[in-house]
Scaffold this motif. Sequence first.
Motif, short mmCIF file in Angstrom:
data_model
loop_
_atom_site.label_atom_id
_atom_site.label_comp_id
_atom_site.label_asym_id
_atom_site.label_seq_id
_atom_site.Cartn_x
_atom_site.Cartn_y
_atom_site.Cartn_z
N VAL A 34 0.84 -1.20 0.00
CA VAL A 34 0.00 0.00 0.00
C VAL A 34 0.88 1.25 0.00
O VAL A 34 0.62 2.21 -0.73
CB VAL A 34 -0.95 0.00 1.21
N HIS A 35 1.94 1.23 0.82
CA HIS A 35 2.86 2.36 0.89
C HIS A 35 3.51 2.61 -0.48
O HIS A 35 3.59 3.75 -0.95
CB HIS A 35 3.91 2.08 1.95
N ARG A 36 3.97 1.54 -1.12
CA ARG A 36 4.60 1.69 -2.43
C ARG A 36 3.60 2.22 -3.45
O ARG A 36 3.95 3.07 -4.29
CB ARG A 36 5.18 0.35 -2.88
N LEU A 37 2.37 1.72 -3.41
CA LEU A 37 1.33 2.22 -4.32
C LEU A 37 1.12 3.71 -4.14
O LEU A 37 0.92 4.44 -5.12
CB LEU A 37 0.03 1.46 -4.08
N MET A 38 1.18 4.18 -2.89
CA MET A 38 0.99 5.60 -2.60
C MET A 38 2.07 6.46 -3.26
O MET A 38 1.86 7.64 -3.52
CB MET A 38 1.00 5.84 -1.09
N HIS A 39 3.24 5.87 -3.52
CA HIS A 39 4.31 6.60 -4.19
C HIS A 39 4.24 6.45 -5.71
O HIS A 39 4.50 7.40 -6.44
CB HIS A 39 5.68 6.11 -3.70
N VAL A 40 3.91 5.26 -6.16
CA VAL A 40 3.88 4.99 -7.60
C VAL A 40 2.73 5.72 -8.28
O VAL A 40 2.89 6.28 -9.38
CB VAL A 40 3.78 3.47 -7.86
N ASN A 41 1.57 5.74 -7.65
CA ASN A 41 0.41 6.41 -8.21
C ASN A 41 0.50 7.91 -7.92
O ASN A 41 0.42 8.34 -6.76
CB ASN A 41 -0.87 5.82 -7.61
N LYS A 42 0.67 8.71 -8.95
CA LYS A 42 0.88 10.14 -8.76
C LYS A 42 -0.30 10.84 -8.10
O LYS A 42 -0.13 11.76 -7.30
CB LYS A 42 1.19 10.81 -10.12
N PHE A 43 -1.52 10.39 -8.43
CA PHE A 43 -2.70 11.00 -7.81
C PHE A 43 -2.71 10.73 -6.31
O PHE A 43 -2.94 11.65 -5.50
CB PHE A 43 -3.98 10.45 -8.46
#
Length: 255
Positions: free
Chosen positions: A110-119
């Motif tokens: 989830v943390h990584r997704l928060m960085h990868v997804n610009k929005f």
Amino acid sequence: MVFWEGYASDELMGTVLPLVVYWVYAGFYHLLPPLDHLRLHSRKESSRNLVTMPTVIKGVLLQQGIQASMAILLFSKPSDEKNPVQPPLAMQLFQFVVAMLVMDTWQYFVHRLMHVNKFLYRHVHSHHHRLVVPYAFGALYNHPLEGLLLDTVGGALSFLASGMTPRTAVFFFSFATIKTVDDHCGIMIPGNPFHTIFRNNAAYHDIHHQLFGTKYNFSQPFFVMWDKILGTHMPFNLEERAEGGFEARPLKLKE
């Protein structure tokens, strides 16, 4: 036998005690002497932070309100046993480890997704990175949506997947809270067990809060396995600064 026996239920303590532990342990760091020779950043560098401490405290209180509400719902689920018998200590330790692995796995992705997804980064996770120089009170300073997804849901999954009782959960969530606060304390105290036993410590997480490390060291709060497995691990040396204190310096900046 626990100290709250006869005074409060395990479910109530599982909801309230981690919140109390957060402020007590963070307060301990806040009340320490300056300890400039042990800091990862000088006190002057705190001016790099993009949010004030009162705002941080309000944000943490909001998240804890949401967290407490979810804990009440979690612990109120129907159970065949009103007061389940505690399993042997060895089983409880095994449940601890399972819960730690589940929490780490959930939070990494989830943390990584928060960085990868610009929005998601711009509108949600960037709130936490307003603390360029982390400190103990800011450990749970997040956007409310991130707090719900990362911490609250992660905690619920850890509790359910491990099969621990509410009483064991009191100790697990309090332990996880202490570890999270310690990861953001910004002070490397000699002999601190959280810095010696766990490779995922304040220096490891400080790398992630710096501009060169925002795409690395996503793992939290316990282990570093997912960073190493998936190539997001940034090794570093902890070096003494000439003006005093320490600096977590990458061994080699990645492209």
